[in-house]
Design an enzyme around this catalytic site. Structure first.
Site, mmCIF file in Angstrom:
data_model
loop_
_atom_site.group_PDB
_atom_site.id
_atom_site.type_symbol
_atom_site.label_atom_id
_atom_site.label_comp_id
_atom_site.label_asym_id
_atom_site.label_seq_id
_atom_site.Cartn_x
_atom_site.Cartn_y
_atom_site.Cartn_z
ATOM 1 N N HIS A 1 31.569 11.315 -28.190
ATOM 2 C CA HIS A 1 30.760 11.562 -29.399
ATOM 3 C C HIS A 1 29.296 11.666 -28.942
ATOM 4 O O HIS A 1 28.472 10.798 -29.239
ATOM 5 C CB HIS A 1 30.965 10.411 -30.382
ATOM 6 N N CYS B 1 27.655 2.760 -35.003
ATOM 7 C CA CYS B 1 27.535 4.196 -35.298
ATOM 8 C C CYS B 1 27.827 4.499 -36.760
ATOM 9 O O CYS B 1 27.400 5.536 -37.269
ATOM 10 C CB CYS B 1 28.458 4.991 -34.381
ATOM 11 N N GLN C 1 26.142 11.303 -31.371
ATOM 12 C CA GLN C 1 25.898 9.926 -31.795
ATOM 13 C C GLN C 1 25.057 9.192 -30.747
ATOM 14 O O GLN C 1 24.098 8.491 -31.071
ATOM 15 C CB GLN C 1 27.250 9.199 -31.959
ATOM 16 N N ARG D 1 34.195 19.127 -34.890
ATOM 17 C CA ARG D 1 34.776 17.773 -34.865
ATOM 18 C C ARG D 1 36.277 17.942 -34.762
ATOM 19 O O ARG D 1 36.912 18.470 -35.680
ATOM 20 C CB ARG D 1 34.394 16.975 -36.115
HETATM 21 N N1 CP Z 1 28.787 8.123 -36.950
HETATM 22 C C1 CP Z 1 29.377 9.225 -37.414
HETATM 23 O O1 CP Z 1 29.676 10.167 -36.684
HETATM 24 O O2 CP Z 1 29.609 9.201 -38.756
HETATM 25 P P1 CP Z 1 30.418 10.265 -39.604
HETATM 26 O O3 CP Z 1 31.880 10.115 -39.247
HETATM 27 O O4 CP Z 1 30.145 9.885 -41.028
HETATM 28 O O5 CP Z 1 29.938 11.635 -39.269
HETATM 29 N N1 NVA Z 2 35.281 5.822 -33.160
HETATM 30 C C1 NVA Z 2 35.134 6.313 -34.502
HETATM 31 C C2 NVA Z 2 33.768 6.876 -34.696
HETATM 32 C C3 NVA Z 2 33.472 7.366 -36.059
HETATM 33 C C4 NVA Z 2 32.115 7.990 -36.184
HETATM 34 C C5 NVA Z 2 36.203 7.362 -34.772
HETATM 35 O O1 NVA Z 2 36.498 8.173 -33.876
HETATM 36 O O2 NVA Z 2 36.750 7.378 -35.870
#
Ligand code: CP
Ligand code: NVA
Length: 307
Positions: A129, A264, A132, A102
């Site tokens: 992502h 999400c 997701q 990440r």
């Molecule tokens: N939706 C998602 O990726 O959640 P987290 O940031 O909790 O991993």
């Molecule tokens: N768009 C959001 C998604 C979190 C899962 C972010 O990048 O913070």
């Protein structure tokens, strides 16, 4: 040759098979059947940003598949003290069978993948992502059956989740409409790619400013936070820009009567989605969150298990 999952397009040819594998792993898990297909394998998980769902679902997925996951925050790695991404990738590749990452920057994701000799899985960056979206598509398939021709309306920020959704929906011949303010539309290059893919698979992509118009007749209404991780300094400007893009009961009533509402998560209740919609009859957000586990198991089996 190792395979990565950096963009949802990386699994273009395997997308349907991955969704089927996710469903069958879910069914087996529900029936209490254990599959130890990744016995003895290890997964490194590098997180530059916080996570609840992605971290826990990957860790549980590895445990349930008989393997092991290591959570590595950048603050605990030498990466945080200046060791390069390339050297980190080369070293970790000598220990583990896959790397989940990440990242703040998509360029860093590409750099890690370039220097790693084991599969790299994008657990969110500023562009995409994909994990997701696999769970989201599994959820739509479970709730709606046939995907081709469905209308998914995404309301809000044209961010990483929106970008991957555009590509994922296009690959399945769905019609996706994004309702967003002009300054917050999705990435231009992603949009072009999504349009090209949609034309190939019989779907469509549309960007509109009016959120009501976006959700009109939609089978799926989807939203995400207005302030993504890393954009916190823009909070005030963003909350103002997105004020009219809240997913509330009035907006949902413009979609089909049997529409599902997705997010999400994490959600900011009272901002991009109201409590009554989040907790209401159209909402499938918890099934969607659960499906992260099943979809990621499929990704792990696919990339690490050599299927
Ligand atoms: N939706 C998602 O990726 O959640 P987290 O940031 O909790 O991993
Ligand atoms: N768009 C959001 C998604 C979190 C899962 C972010 O990048 O913070």
């Amino acid at each position: 040759m190792k395979r990565d999952l950096i963009s949802i397009v990386d699994v273009e040819k395997d997308l349907i098979a991955l969704l089927e594998l996710s469903q069958s792993l879910k069914n087996r898990s529900m029936a209490g059947q254990i599959s130890e297909s990744l016995k003895g394998q290890s997964l490194a998980m590098i997180f530059e940003k916080p996570s609840t769902r992605t971290r826990v679902s990957f860790e549980v997925a590895m445990t349930e598949l008989g393997g092991h996951a290591l959570y590595l925050s950048t603050a605990d790695l030498q990466l945080g003290r200046g060791e390069t991404i390339a050297d980190t990738a080369r070293v970790l590749s000598r220990y583990v069978d896959g790397i989940v990452y990440r990242a703040f920057k998509h360029q860093d994701m590409l750099e890690l993948a370039r220097h790693s000799t084991v599969p790299v899985i994008n657990a969110l960056d500023d562009l995409e992502h994909p994990c997701q979206i696999l769970a989201d598509l599994l959820t739509v398939k479970e709730k709606k059956g046939e995907m081709k021709g469905l209308k998914l309306a995404y309301v809000g920020d044209g961010n990483n989740v929106c970008n991957s959704l555009l590509l994922g929906c296009a690959l399945l011949g769905m019609n996706m409409t994004v309702g967003c303010p002009e300054d917050y539309s999705p990435d231009e290059r992603i949009l072009e790619t999504a349009k090209r893919i949609a034309a190939q698979y019989g779907g469509g992509v549309e960007i509109v400013e009016d959120p009501m118009l976006a959700v009109k007749g939609a089978d799926v209404v989807y939203t995400d936070v207005w302030v993504s991780m890393g954009a916190e300094k823009e909070r005030r400007r963003r909350e103002k820009a997105f004020r009219d893009y809240q997913v509330n009961s009035q907006l949902v009533s413009a979609a089909k009567d049997d529409c599902i509402v997705m997010h999400c998560l994490p959600a900011h209740r009272g901002k991009e989605i109201t409590d009554d919609v989040f907790d209401g009859p159209h909402s499938v957000v918890l099934d969607e969150a659960e499906n992260r586990l099943h979809a990621q198991k499929a990704v792990l089996v696919h990339l690490l298990g050599g299927t």
